[in-house]
Enzyme design. Sequence first.
Site, mmCIF file in Angstrom:
data_model
loop_
_atom_site.group_PDB
_atom_site.id
_atom_site.type_symbol
_atom_site.label_atom_id
_atom_site.label_comp_id
_atom_site.label_asym_id
_atom_site.label_seq_id
_atom_site.Cartn_x
_atom_site.Cartn_y
_atom_site.Cartn_z
ATOM 1 N NE ARG A 193 -3.567 -2.216 2.794
ATOM 2 C CZ ARG A 193 -3.283 -3.347 3.455
ATOM 3 N NH1 ARG A 193 -2.083 -3.488 4.015
ATOM 4 N NH2 ARG A 193 -4.162 -4.322 3.541
ATOM 5 C CE LYS A 234 -6.408 -0.858 4.771
ATOM 6 N NZ LYS A 234 -7.686 -1.153 4.076
ATOM 7 C CG HIS A 238 -4.827 0.587 -3.933
ATOM 8 N ND1 HIS A 238 -4.143 0.585 -2.731
ATOM 9 C CD2 HIS A 238 -5.795 -0.348 -3.807
ATOM 10 C CE1 HIS A 238 -4.693 -0.299 -1.919
ATOM 11 N NE2 HIS A 238 -5.692 -0.883 -2.547
ATOM 12 C CE1 TYR A 240 -6.533 -7.199 -7.108
ATOM 13 C CE2 TYR A 240 -6.492 -8.415 -5.054
ATOM 14 C CZ TYR A 240 -6.383 -7.240 -5.737
ATOM 15 O OH TYR A 240 -6.122 -6.081 -5.059
#
Length: 209
Positions: free
Chosen positions: A79, A103, A174, A209
């Site tokens: 990220r 995160k 991103h 994905y």
Amino acid sequence: ATVARDLVAIRTLLRHLVAEGVLERDPGALLRAPVLARHLPHTLTVEAVDKLLAAPKGDDWIAQRDRALFEVLYACGARVSEAVGLSTDQLEPKLRVLRLHGKGDKVRIVPLGERAADALSSWLNDGRKKLPNAATRTEVFLTRSGNPLSRTDAWRRLKHWALVSGLPPGVTPHTLRHSFATHLLQAGADLRSVQEMLGHASVRTTEVY
């Protein structure tokens, strides 16, 4: 998505009140949750990524920094906040892996390809040393004034080189993360491995994905 999240909280409360005898029945039992659309992420082809990574040419410090930054974003699926937040103590001496803080302050170890390691090594051993505060700052990526590179800075630099490369508008940091995951799966990587490298808490997030 917000309505669906709020509805889960309301249903949980109502079930608890029924279990505690406060309510005789669950008034939320017939409420329908909204169907969430899953949008396919925007990705680049391998050729387009190569074009973008090769765009910052030359040996000046800014080209070295931008090459290293883009390589970390793509080669590690990082990220943008993880990339600009990278510190020198998160680097393995031989630059074979990186420790990324994601995160929830979760740490994951991701492999670093040869090309990315070379770009990062050139930046650390040459371009970065030319900037003020380089000896005292722990952040890997710095600005001209020797301050840490921000997320906004990273977005602006990527958009600049995407424009130079002739890529379509809308390319963001991103986009490189999405492209990393897509290209890995196309090359035969299993979903669980990609999930771990991306730092997704649930494999359902990776399934897009």
